[in-house]
Structures are given as C-alpha cells and as structure tokens.
Design a protein around this motif. Structure first.
Motif, PDB file in Angstrom:
ATOM      1  N   PRO A  76      -7.389 -10.410  -7.081  1.00  0.00           N
ATOM      2  CA  PRO A  76      -7.843  -9.793  -6.400  1.00  0.00           C
ATOM      3  C   PRO A  76      -9.088 -10.410  -5.283  1.00  0.00           C
ATOM      4  O   PRO A  76      -9.955 -11.146  -5.931  1.00  0.00           O
ATOM      5  CB  PRO A  76      -8.522  -8.511  -6.805  1.00  0.00           C
ATOM      6  N   ASN A 108     -14.573  -7.489  -3.020  1.00  0.00           N
ATOM      7  CA  ASN A 108     -14.773  -6.577  -2.045  1.00  0.00           C
ATOM      8  C   ASN A 108     -13.247  -5.834  -1.833  1.00  0.00           C
ATOM      9  O   ASN A 108     -13.459  -4.576  -1.302  1.00  0.00           O
ATOM     10  CB  ASN A 108     -15.283  -7.017  -0.646  1.00  0.00           C
ATOM     11  N   SER A 109     -12.297  -6.117  -2.231  1.00  0.00           N
ATOM     12  CA  SER A 109     -11.168  -5.381  -2.315  1.00  0.00           C
ATOM     13  C   SER A 109     -11.262  -4.165  -3.518  1.00  0.00           C
ATOM     14  O   SER A 109     -12.190  -4.293  -4.637  1.00  0.00           O
ATOM     15  CB  SER A 109      -9.898  -6.324  -2.837  1.00  0.00           C
ATOM     16  N   LYS A 110     -10.438  -3.261  -3.370  1.00  0.00           N
ATOM     17  CA  LYS A 110     -10.407  -2.290  -4.247  1.00  0.00           C
ATOM     18  C   LYS A 110      -9.123  -2.318  -5.283  1.00  0.00           C
ATOM     19  O   LYS A 110      -8.157  -2.749  -5.006  1.00  0.00           O
ATOM     20  CB  LYS A 110     -10.186  -0.893  -3.751  1.00  0.00           C
ATOM     21  N   ARG A 116     -14.411  -1.379  -7.183  1.00  0.00           N
ATOM     22  CA  ARG A 116     -14.471  -2.384  -5.917  1.00  0.00           C
ATOM     23  C   ARG A 116     -14.913  -3.704  -6.885  1.00  0.00           C
ATOM     24  O   ARG A 116     -15.604  -3.634  -7.573  1.00  0.00           O
ATOM     25  CB  ARG A 116     -15.364  -2.143  -4.889  1.00  0.00           C
ATOM     26  N   ASP A 152     -11.281  -2.006   3.235  1.00  0.00           N
ATOM     27  CA  ASP A 152     -10.800  -3.367   2.799  1.00  0.00           C
ATOM     28  C   ASP A 152      -9.212  -3.366   2.424  1.00  0.00           C
ATOM     29  O   ASP A 152      -8.867  -2.215   2.603  1.00  0.00           O
ATOM     30  CB  ASP A 152     -11.691  -3.781   1.793  1.00  0.00           C
ATOM     31  N   ASP A 153      -8.855  -4.622   2.041  1.00  0.00           N
ATOM     32  CA  ASP A 153      -7.369  -4.611   1.703  1.00  0.00           C
ATOM     33  C   ASP A 153      -7.074  -4.138   0.389  1.00  0.00           C
ATOM     34  O   ASP A 153      -7.569  -3.512  -0.268  1.00  0.00           O
ATOM     35  CB  ASP A 153      -7.069  -6.292   1.879  1.00  0.00           C
ATOM     36  N   ASP A 154      -5.609  -4.499   0.139  1.00  0.00           N
ATOM     37  CA  ASP A 154      -4.972  -3.621  -0.846  1.00  0.00           C
ATOM     38  C   ASP A 154      -5.330  -4.181  -2.452  1.00  0.00           C
ATOM     39  O   ASP A 154      -4.867  -3.925  -3.396  1.00  0.00           O
ATOM     40  CB  ASP A 154      -3.509  -3.674  -0.676  1.00  0.00           C
ATOM     41  N   GLY A 155      -6.297  -5.321  -2.538  1.00  0.00           N
ATOM     42  CA  GLY A 155      -6.571  -5.827  -3.502  1.00  0.00           C
ATOM     43  C   GLY A 155      -5.818  -7.126  -4.182  1.00  0.00           C
ATOM     44  O   GLY A 155      -6.046  -7.693  -5.299  1.00  0.00           O
ATOM     45  N   SER A 208      -3.046  -9.896   5.908  1.00  0.00           N
ATOM     46  CA  SER A 208      -2.362  -8.561   6.457  1.00  0.00           C
ATOM     47  C   SER A 208      -0.935  -8.716   6.575  1.00  0.00           C
ATOM     48  O   SER A 208       0.050  -7.731   6.715  1.00  0.00           O
ATOM     49  CB  SER A 208      -2.856  -8.004   7.795  1.00  0.00           C
TER      50      SER A 208
END
Lengths: 227, 227
Positions: B17, B20-22, B53, B86-89, B94
């Motif tokens: 990951p 800052n991604s979740k 996060r 933020d993005d999908d981890g 994208s």
DNA sequence: TTGTCGGCCGATCGCCGACAA
DNA sequence: TTGTCGGCGATCGGCCGACAA
C-alpha cells in the motif's frame, strides 16, 4: 562444569573462596571490572569494602569462547551476627594446602607451528608422559587415539603419534579441526587435564587481545601454569 | 534498501500500500502471522477488521538471511474524519499500472548443479542478454567480470563466460563463494535486477523450509517471477 | 627437547565440453 | 536451451623427517 577443569583453565594464581567463608567485597573493583572507571569518591556514600559471607559459588564457561568465569553470591555480614569461626576465605585448609587433591594438568601456549593451518600440535614430552594415556612404545611408530572432553562436555578426538628424528610427541589428525572450531591462534594456550578416574579433559586460555600486549618470552608454563 | 530491489525479491504477487492510502487492518491475521493461532472469538471484544490510513512504509531485509520484509505504520481512521479521496491502497495509479516504472529483473530457482559446491551457475540466456552488461562476443571465449550489489549494498564479483557446445552463459569464479556465504541450497532462488542507471543488483528468495513442501515443477520463473 | 621448514602425496575445488532432456 | 555428468589440472590440507635453536 567440573571444578578441577575450571581451576586448570583459570590457572594456579586463581583461588576461589569456599562457600560459607567470609570475604571483603569491593564495590569499586567490581564496577570497574564490569563497566569501566566509576567515580567512588568519598562523597558517594558507598563503602570501600564490605565484609560478606559467601553463600554460593558457580563455576561457569562461556559457551562461545570456552573462557571460564565464576558467579559468587554474597550476603553482608551484619555486625551483630555471631562468628561461625569459618576459614579465611581463600578456600584453603588450616594447613594452607588445597583441601581437594589437585589433578595432573598441563598448559602450553600455542606456537605459530601449532596454530598454523595444516600443521599438527607439538606435545611437550612432560605432557605426553604424565597427562596422556600411556603409549605403546613397542609399536612402530607408536600411535594411539586420544579422546578429550572440553568444558562443555564435548569430546574431541586426536591422533597421538611418537615419531620423527629425534623422536617427539605430536597430535596430528583431529588437531586442525579443533583449532578451527575453537578459533585458536598462536599465543592462545591449551590446557590438558587428567581426572582421578583417568579421563582426559581439554581447556582453553585465550591470549590477551588488547593493544599493547607485552611480548612475553615464549615457552611452556609449569604444570597448571600462568595467571 | 532500494524499493525496486525489494520488490524484485518479494516477487510480483506482493503489492504494498502507498503512504496515505487507506487499508483494512486484520488483528487476527497479524497475530497469527506473528505468533500462531490466537483466539479471537466474538466475545474477545476485538474488531475483525479496522479501517486505517497508512502513515509509513519501510522496506527492510534480514541482515542474516537477506529475506525481505516491510514495516507498515497505520493509524485508525475515525468515523468523523473527512475523506481525503486517496487511492484504494494497492499502490497503483488510477489506470491500474504501477506509478513507478518496473526495472528489468529476473529470478531463477537454483538447480542441484547451481548449488553444488565446486560448480558454477547456469545463466538463462534471457537473463544474460537482458539483465547482465553486454558481453563482447568477438572475444574467444567471450568473458567479462560482473559486479552485483546485494540488499545490504555489499558488492559481489562474478566471472561471466559464454562457452561450451552448445554455447551457454555461465557464472564461474566467485559463484561458489556467493553460494557459501549466503548459505544457498538447491531450491532457493536468486534475483538479478538492473537499475535505471545500469547498476546490477542481486537478491535472494529462500525456499520454504517447512515440512510437507509440495514438489514444485522445476524450471525458471518468468521475469520477476514467483510469489 | 621442540619450533620451523620444505617435500610430498592425496583430497578437494572448480573449470571444461559432452551429451541428452 | 540448459541440467547433469565425468574428466582433469590447479590448489590446498595435512603428514612426514631434516635441521637447528
């Protein structure tokens, strides 16, 4: 760890207090030995020496280096404690001789040739004749397998031969394995000891590795030798 | 530790990951991975998964075995926290492609002949031609010295030769030293990676040592191969 | 008596092409 | 294309007596 082998490795200068004997404990000496110079100025409130009674002595050896050391447990003697009349703390009998018979042992400092990879070990005649099992000199050449137990109880096998002109005692096969496993170098010492029941033991004394080690005159140390 | 070399060692199945991604944190999975089966029954009061996060990711390698692992720092996302979008981890852009260009790398599982003491390393042609520095084929035989940096930054030197009938690429001098120092055995894998500035790196994937390891069909893994 | 040396022999290391999968 | 094998030359380990300190 057998206390006889321990003493042979430690050397003749090392005497251990007996359990129940009284000794003086020096906090400053202990601290400096453990972690370097410590300030024990008069204002620190720590006594310079403390009269103690030894409650336990444990003979030990480093599992890595085979170097011997001891753990001594002490309790302070309170001023109102009655005196049991025990000895002076040197572990000696009233006549000044060791209460325990000292077994035959021999120490030799390894020469360059002894420590060289691919070489053997030159056994001083005194050691071969008084410590090692008796060799059958009628054979040609006289050879035998010698088994020796180290401080961990591990058994090492050496080929002991009496050959060359002039004749001399040597350890050949098995010796280099021992040197490599124990990481011995020229200057280190090896101790052979024969216990009362005839078993052979082998111990190690590492040379002082620090800088500025004086150049000691080589040669073998008298039985149960150096400090 | 360079993240590109880390990923090459970890294998293509491993995706980390981004900071800052979740992500979801699974306490039970973490605990079992760390210390075995743990009872997380419904009455234990521990949530099955916690939205977090990622605040830090550290790529690391075991100093003994060279095996790679990562430390991931997370903080729970509170329900009243605004979503930063933020993005999908999965650390992907994208469009689903890695944001960072993947450098050329190659993994090979060591054969018995590769791991044999006294032998060399059979370099698959693809690896030699795309990862190694270009060989001067006009020489007879074509030979060069190859330098590769491991996960600790230590540089290893290999003799790379193209010989035999039919011709093949081999690592000879230097290879057995590498195998012995890294304690590699048949079944372990070796990873070669060429960084953007042309430097060569070498990593290791140890074979699963546990009992009951299935007998995988041998053969080389596609570029940046197995899991 | 014993430390060091050179000789020498056997074991091992490690590079090689042959061959086949 | 590449995994394994036997061959073989170089190196090393290690046992030996010679010699001298």
């Amino acid at each position: 760890l057998d206390s006889q082998l321990w003493h042979a490795c430690a050397g003749g200068m090392v005497q251990m207090p007996a359990v129940n004997s009284k000794v003086y404990y020096f906090p400053q000496g202990h601290a400096e030995h453990a972690q370097g110079i410590v300030d024990f100025g008069s204002s620190s409130g720590v006594l310079a020496l403390i009269l103690c009674r030894v409650t336990a002595v444990k003979f030990m050896a480093d599992p890595e280096t085979d170097e011997v050391f001891a753990k001594i447990r002490m309790t302070p003697v309170r001023s109102d404690e009655p005196d049991y009349g025990d000895d002076d703390g040197m572990g000696l009998g009233s006549n000044g001789a060791d209460v325990q018979e000292k077994p035959a042992s021999f120490a030799k400092t390894l020469t360059q040739s002894d420590a060289n990879n691919g070489g053997g070990f030159s056994v001083p005649r005194y050691c071969a004749e008084t410590i090692f099992p008796r060799l059958d000199y009628s054979a040609d050449p006289p050879v035998q397998t010698v088994l020796a137990k180290d401080v961990h109880g591990e058994v090492w096998k050496f080929r002991h031969i009496y050959r060359g002109t002039p004749r001399r005692h040597l350890l050949t096969t098995g010796w280099s394995t021992f040197v490599n496993q124990k990481k011995l170098v020229a200057g280190d010492s090896i101790v052979f000891l024969r216990t009362e029941n005839g078993d052979l033991c082998v111990g190690i004394r590492r040379a002082k590795r620090g800088v500025g080690v004086g150049h000691e005159s080589p040669g073998w140390n008298p039985p149960t030798g150096n400090c």
